[in-house]
Design a protein around this motif. Sequence first.
Motif, PDB file in Angstrom:
ATOM      1  N   ILE A   1       8.429   2.257  -9.725  1.00  0.00           N
ATOM      2  CA  ILE A   1       7.560   1.228 -10.285  1.00  0.00           C
ATOM      3  C   ILE A   1       6.860   1.752 -11.542  1.00  0.00           C
ATOM      4  CG2 ILE A   1       5.454  -0.115  -9.841  1.00  0.00           C
ATOM      5  CD1 ILE A   1       6.421  -0.312  -6.893  1.00  0.00           C
ATOM      6  N   ARG A   2       6.399   3.002 -11.484  1.00  0.00           N
ATOM      7  CA  ARG A   2       5.759   3.597 -12.661  1.00  0.00           C
ATOM      8  C   ARG A   2       6.731   3.655 -13.836  1.00  0.00           C
ATOM      9  NH1 ARG A   2       5.389   8.643 -11.112  1.00  0.00           N
ATOM     10  NH2 ARG A   2       7.247   9.173 -12.314  1.00  0.00           N
ATOM     11  N   GLU A   3       7.958   4.097 -13.572  1.00  0.00           N
ATOM     12  CA  GLU A   3       8.937   4.242 -14.644  1.00  0.00           C
ATOM     13  C   GLU A   3       9.291   2.911 -15.288  1.00  0.00           C
ATOM     14  OE1 GLU A   3      12.084   6.245 -12.646  1.00  0.00           O
ATOM     15  OE2 GLU A   3      10.926   8.106 -12.391  1.00  0.00           O
ATOM     16  N   SER A   4       9.159   1.818 -14.531  1.00  0.00           N
ATOM     17  CA  SER A   4       9.442   0.486 -15.084  1.00  0.00           C
ATOM     18  C   SER A   4       8.222  -0.128 -15.764  1.00  0.00           C
ATOM     19  CB  SER A   4       9.919  -0.455 -13.975  1.00  0.00           C
ATOM     20  OG  SER A   4       8.821  -0.897 -13.194  1.00  0.00           O
ATOM     21  N   ASP A   5       7.089   0.574 -15.694  1.00  0.00           N
ATOM     22  CA  ASP A   5       5.807   0.070 -16.206  1.00  0.00           C
ATOM     23  C   ASP A   5       5.380  -1.198 -15.466  1.00  0.00           C
ATOM     24  OD1 ASP A   5       3.516   0.253 -17.729  1.00  0.00           O
ATOM     25  OD2 ASP A   5       4.371  -0.794 -19.456  1.00  0.00           O
ATOM     26  N   GLY A   6       5.638  -1.201 -14.164  1.00  0.00           N
ATOM     27  CA  GLY A   6       5.216  -2.319 -13.324  1.00  0.00           C
ATOM     28  C   GLY A   6       3.864  -2.076 -12.698  1.00  0.00           C
ATOM     29  N   MET A   7       3.651  -2.618 -11.473  1.00  0.00           N
ATOM     30  CA  MET A   7       2.360  -2.389 -10.823  1.00  0.00           C
ATOM     31  C   MET A   7       2.422  -2.759  -9.347  1.00  0.00           C
ATOM     32  SD  MET A   7      -0.298  -5.293 -12.095  1.00  0.00           S
ATOM     33  CE  MET A   7      -1.533  -4.758 -10.904  1.00  0.00           C
ATOM     34  N   VAL A   8       1.337  -2.374  -8.641  1.00  0.00           N
ATOM     35  CA  VAL A   8       1.163  -2.646  -7.217  1.00  0.00           C
ATOM     36  C   VAL A   8      -0.217  -3.240  -6.997  1.00  0.00           C
ATOM     37  CG1 VAL A   8       0.970  -1.600  -4.927  1.00  0.00           C
ATOM     38  CG2 VAL A   8       2.698  -0.759  -6.532  1.00  0.00           C
ATOM     39  N   GLY A   9      -0.280  -4.307  -6.185  1.00  0.00           N
ATOM     40  CA  GLY A   9      -1.557  -4.864  -5.763  1.00  0.00           C
ATOM     41  C   GLY A   9      -1.915  -4.324  -4.390  1.00  0.00           C
ATOM     42  N   ILE A  10      -3.079  -3.679  -4.258  1.00  0.00           N
ATOM     43  CA  ILE A  10      -3.488  -3.116  -2.970  1.00  0.00           C
ATOM     44  C   ILE A  10      -3.720  -4.244  -1.970  1.00  0.00           C
ATOM     45  CG2 ILE A  10      -5.334  -1.908  -1.753  1.00  0.00           C
ATOM     46  CD1 ILE A  10      -5.719  -0.116  -4.069  1.00  0.00           C
TER      47      ILE A  10
ATOM     48  N   THR B   1       6.908   4.035  -0.423  1.00  0.00           N
ATOM     49  CA  THR B   1       7.025   5.485  -0.459  1.00  0.00           C
ATOM     50  C   THR B   1       6.755   6.000  -1.871  1.00  0.00           C
ATOM     51  OG1 THR B   1       9.386   5.442  -0.984  1.00  0.00           O
ATOM     52  CG2 THR B   1       8.763   5.400   1.363  1.00  0.00           C
ATOM     53  N   ASP B   2       6.555   7.305  -1.972  1.00  0.00           N
ATOM     54  CA  ASP B   2       6.320   7.901  -3.294  1.00  0.00           C
ATOM     55  C   ASP B   2       7.518   7.676  -4.216  1.00  0.00           C
ATOM     56  OD1 ASP B   2       3.846   8.736  -2.489  1.00  0.00           O
ATOM     57  OD2 ASP B   2       4.354  10.866  -2.325  1.00  0.00           O
ATOM     58  N   ARG B   3       8.721   7.730  -3.678  1.00  0.00           N
ATOM     59  CA  ARG B   3       9.907   7.486  -4.508  1.00  0.00           C
ATOM     60  C   ARG B   3       9.886   6.079  -5.084  1.00  0.00           C
ATOM     61  NH1 ARG B   3      15.138   5.573  -4.460  1.00  0.00           N
ATOM     62  NH2 ARG B   3      14.903   4.633  -2.395  1.00  0.00           N
ATOM     63  N   GLN B   4       9.481   5.097  -4.278  1.00  0.00           N
ATOM     64  CA  GLN B   4       9.393   3.730  -4.770  1.00  0.00           C
ATOM     65  C   GLN B   4       8.271   3.585  -5.792  1.00  0.00           C
ATOM     66  OE1 GLN B   4       8.995   2.009  -0.816  1.00  0.00           O
ATOM     67  NE2 GLN B   4      10.985   1.011  -1.032  1.00  0.00           N
ATOM     68  N   LEU B   5       7.153   4.228  -5.546  1.00  0.00           N
ATOM     69  CA  LEU B   5       6.043   4.179  -6.499  1.00  0.00           C
ATOM     70  C   LEU B   5       6.458   4.789  -7.836  1.00  0.00           C
ATOM     71  CD1 LEU B   5       3.063   5.150  -4.162  1.00  0.00           C
ATOM     72  CD2 LEU B   5       3.629   2.873  -5.026  1.00  0.00           C
ATOM     73  N   ASP B   6       7.218   5.857  -7.787  1.00  0.00           N
ATOM     74  CA  ASP B   6       7.691   6.468  -9.034  1.00  0.00           C
ATOM     75  C   ASP B   6       8.609   5.518  -9.797  1.00  0.00           C
ATOM     76  OD1 ASP B   6       6.244   8.701  -8.329  1.00  0.00           O
ATOM     77  OD2 ASP B   6       7.982   9.888  -7.693  1.00  0.00           O
TER      78      ASP B   6
ATOM     79  N   ARG C   1       0.153   8.322  -8.456  1.00  0.00           N
ATOM     80  CA  ARG C   1       1.586   8.111  -8.633  1.00  0.00           C
ATOM     81  C   ARG C   1       1.906   7.120  -9.747  1.00  0.00           C
ATOM     82  NH1 ARG C   1       4.065  12.107  -5.541  1.00  0.00           N
ATOM     83  NH2 ARG C   1       5.942  11.160  -6.431  1.00  0.00           N
ATOM     84  N   LEU C   2       1.046   6.111  -9.927  1.00  0.00           N
ATOM     85  CA  LEU C   2       1.343   5.023 -10.866  1.00  0.00           C
ATOM     86  C   LEU C   2       0.615   5.145 -12.194  1.00  0.00           C
ATOM     87  CD1 LEU C   2       1.037   2.012  -8.373  1.00  0.00           C
ATOM     88  CD2 LEU C   2       3.167   2.965  -9.269  1.00  0.00           C
TER      89      LEU C   2
ATOM     90  N   ASN D   1       0.822  -1.202   0.000  1.00  0.00           N
ATOM     91  CA  ASN D   1       0.000   0.000   0.000  1.00  0.00           C
ATOM     92  C   ASN D   1       0.857   1.254   0.000  1.00  0.00           C
ATOM     93  OD1 ASN D   1      -2.318  -1.577   0.003  1.00  0.00           O
ATOM     94  ND2 ASN D   1      -2.451  -1.622   2.230  1.00  0.00           N
ATOM     95  N   ALA D   2       0.193   2.410   0.101  1.00  0.00           N
ATOM     96  CA  ALA D   2       0.858   3.704  -0.006  1.00  0.00           C
ATOM     97  C   ALA D   2       1.329   4.182   1.366  1.00  0.00           C
ATOM     98  CB  ALA D   2      -0.089   4.722  -0.624  1.00  0.00           C
ATOM     99  N   TRP D   3       2.631   4.399   1.502  1.00  0.00           N
ATOM    100  CA  TRP D   3       3.194   4.890   2.754  1.00  0.00           C
ATOM    101  C   TRP D   3       2.662   6.278   3.083  1.00  0.00           C
ATOM    102  CZ3 TRP D   3       6.267   8.805   4.682  1.00  0.00           C
ATOM    103  CH2 TRP D   3       6.861   8.574   5.932  1.00  0.00           C
ATOM    104  N   ALA D   4       2.326   7.059   2.073  1.00  0.00           N
ATOM    105  CA  ALA D   4       1.815   8.405   2.296  1.00  0.00           C
ATOM    106  C   ALA D   4       0.489   8.401   3.047  1.00  0.00           C
ATOM    107  CB  ALA D   4       1.646   9.132   0.957  1.00  0.00           C
TER     108      ALA D   4
END
Length: 350
Positions: free
Chosen positions: A247-256, A240-245, A288-289, A228-231
């Motif tokens: 992940i976005r730049e790699s075109d990956g994803m996060v499961g809530i 954290t937002d830095r980690q989410l960024d 972010r993503l 989940n989102a540390w924010a």
Amino acid sequence: MIDKQIFFDGHNDTVLRVMRGQVTPGQLADGLPDGHIDRPRAQSGGLGGGFFAVFTPNPDGGSDRDAQMKLAAYDVPKPEPLDQGFALDWTRRGFDALEAMEQAGAITLCRTAAEVAAALPGEPLAAVLHAEGAEAIDPDFAVLHELHARGLRSLGPVWSRDTIFGHGVPFRYPADPDIGPGLTDLGRALVRECNRLRIMIDLSHLNAAGVDDVAAITDAPLVATHSNAWAVCNHARNLTDRQLDMIRESDGMVGINLASAFLRPDGRKDDDFELDILLRHFDHLVERLGEDRIGLGSDFDGSLVPRPIRDCAGLPNLVAALQAHGVDDTLLAKVTHGNWLRVLKRTWGE
């Protein structure tokens, strides 16, 4: 064609219930009075499948983590590292349990994204084999190849224990995930070998340095299967937002993750709250993503989930909350399964 409301889920711990003798594979197929997942409830709730984790628990039964996580602040010590032989025996039995679940008609084991897509609309759950923690893997990676041949397609280098491959984050609130060193030299080699075998690397239990190390090495999208989102919730296990960024730049994803302690802003393990808190994580992750990089990573059968969801039969309540929040059919299809299928295709080279 997959219905827009059929979920592919980033993480569950249902295998552990089978291994502990709490349920049988046949009961998972026929229906259960407890737990979060069985085939009938999955059908009624729209759960089509997901990553089924093989996890090796602590031999001593663990700590009083649950009691500590109900406090306003906590720092649960990481368990001691596991013996590789013990973890390997447990992991092989976990794979045996998954194969027994398939024979009982509870799941269909899937090794490709195409197989997942074909199985999702059916009654047996589409199951991807995931190892939560790499304690069973030897330094020469012979076990990695053995498990890959049996269907392993996703691996977390660590849980909340240190391994020969890297360092995880403890159950700590409030805390930043920037805790200690990241991957070891063997851990970096493990990432490269997983890339070669097309095994997905799961970031969900790595600390900040470990995530940075994976990002510097991997040629696959960065994926956190249940985070989940540390924010929104300042838990060491969140991103954290830095980690989410990254992940976005790699075109990956996060499961809530539906685990209460990782959703609630107060970090408490308490299921008495409404889904507006989950929607805060959803909004932040989309911001972010982007809409193409978010899905579900429930942690069913491994966590305390919000009362409005309760178990996999309660997923329509999540759908209703998302729709009331303004999520249209196109985004709903992405969040429920489309984004997972996209990332699996890229990761597995399809």
